[in-house]
Design a protein around this motif. Structure first.
Motif, mmCIF file in Angstrom:
data_model
loop_
_atom_site.group_PDB
_atom_site.id
_atom_site.type_symbol
_atom_site.label_atom_id
_atom_site.label_comp_id
_atom_site.label_asym_id
_atom_site.label_seq_id
_atom_site.Cartn_x
_atom_site.Cartn_y
_atom_site.Cartn_z
ATOM 1 N N SER A 41 1.038 -0.742 0.002
ATOM 2 C CA SER A 41 -0.356 0.222 0.399
ATOM 3 C C SER A 41 0.758 1.818 0.055
ATOM 4 O O SER A 41 0.510 2.504 -0.869
ATOM 5 C CB SER A 41 -1.304 0.057 1.156
ATOM 6 N N LEU A 45 0.069 3.474 -2.889
ATOM 7 C CA LEU A 45 -1.100 4.271 -2.542
ATOM 8 C C LEU A 45 -0.091 5.263 -1.601
ATOM 9 O O LEU A 45 0.311 4.595 -0.725
ATOM 10 C CB LEU A 45 -2.627 3.984 -2.356
ATOM 11 N N PRO A 47 0.721 7.284 1.462
ATOM 12 C CA PRO A 47 0.114 7.205 2.406
ATOM 13 C C PRO A 47 -0.880 9.110 2.967
ATOM 14 O O PRO A 47 0.238 9.953 2.335
ATOM 15 C CB PRO A 47 0.680 6.707 3.911
ATOM 16 N N ARG A 48 -1.772 9.298 3.368
ATOM 17 C CA ARG A 48 -2.010 10.657 3.633
ATOM 18 C C ARG A 48 -1.323 11.288 4.053
ATOM 19 O O ARG A 48 -0.564 11.426 5.350
ATOM 20 C CB ARG A 48 -3.849 10.289 4.134
ATOM 21 N N TYR A 178 -5.645 0.161 2.590
ATOM 22 C CA TYR A 178 -6.465 1.075 1.932
ATOM 23 C C TYR A 178 -7.193 2.865 2.860
ATOM 24 O O TYR A 178 -6.953 3.634 2.606
ATOM 25 C CB TYR A 178 -7.908 0.933 1.234
ATOM 26 N N HIS A 181 -4.628 5.343 3.179
ATOM 27 C CA HIS A 181 -4.918 6.011 1.808
ATOM 28 C C HIS A 181 -6.044 7.153 2.068
ATOM 29 O O HIS A 181 -5.754 8.210 1.424
ATOM 30 C CB HIS A 181 -4.250 5.412 0.461
#
Length: 216
Positions: A41, A45, A47-48, A178, A181
């Motif tokens: 991940s 994607l 990570p925020r 998920y 992200h």
């Protein structure tokens, strides 16, 4: 050794795996799977950026996303263990596995009551819905593959049900990846999009279980 002695010895040995063996194998697989999915991940994607700040927020909505995702994994593990252990019935474990979904649905319904029509329309039109429905299953694939290999070495009998619950457990890991992200912190979003994505993997697991888990 006499034939009678051999028969007596074999009758005294329990050919079934010890109760802790499937649980231990699945737990080790779960730990390895968790690391792989998080790593996958992070590579795929990003990570925020505000993840740590969001986790420390007073409303705890981001934290609840991770509680839900990990809850799916933790409650599915005993059920998968029971389904891969001869002589064990998946009784109370089946009900416990529904608990994370029941909790997040309650939280989502509580949020739905207070949302204005404009806020609800914005939420429903958000692009995260579509992303969640394909990114969670894709992140779940490594977990699904690992768990299928472990389960196949045990002794599943109801292959369709075992495959479905492996899909649920794997998608719990996918939901964790998920959530690192995902920027949508609505419990209504989690209760619907995350649950639908997990349902996709459950359906896939039920479909592939009889083929992938068949004894050879």
């Amino acid at each position: 050794m006499k034939t009678e002695d051999l028969v007596i010895r074999l009758s005294q040995e329990d050919p079934r795996p010890k109760r802790w063996e499937p649980a231990m194998a699945l737990a080790i697989a779960a730990l390895a799977t968790g690391v792989i999915v998080v790593f996958f991940s992070a590579l795929w994607l990003a990570p925020r950026a505000d993840l740590m700040t969001a986790l420390a927020a007073n409303d705890h909505t981001v934290l609840w996303k991770f509680v839900f995702a990990f809850g799916v994994v933790v409650t599915a593990l005993p059920l998968v263990r029971d389904l891969t252990t001869p002589g064990r019935a998946a009784g109370i474990a089946s009900l416990i596995a529904l608990l994370p979904f029941a909790i997040v649905v309650v939280l989502g319904m509580r949020e739905l009551v207070v949302l204005s029509e404009t806020e609800l329309r914005q939420l429903l039109s958000h692009a995260s819905w579509l992303a969640c429905l394909w990114q969670v299953p894709l992140l779940s694939i490594p977990a699904f593959a690992i768990l299928v290999v472990i389960a196949r070495r045990l002794a599943p009998t109801n292959l369709q049900r075992t495959g479905a619950n492996i899909g649920v457990m794997a998608s719990g890991f996918g939901a964790v990846g998920y959530a690192l992200h995902c920027g949508d912190d609505s419990m209504l979003f989690v209760a619907t999009a995350y649950t639908l994505a997990i349902g996709e993997m459950a359906f896939l697991g039920a479909l592939l279980g009889p083929r992938l888990l068949r004894w050879t």
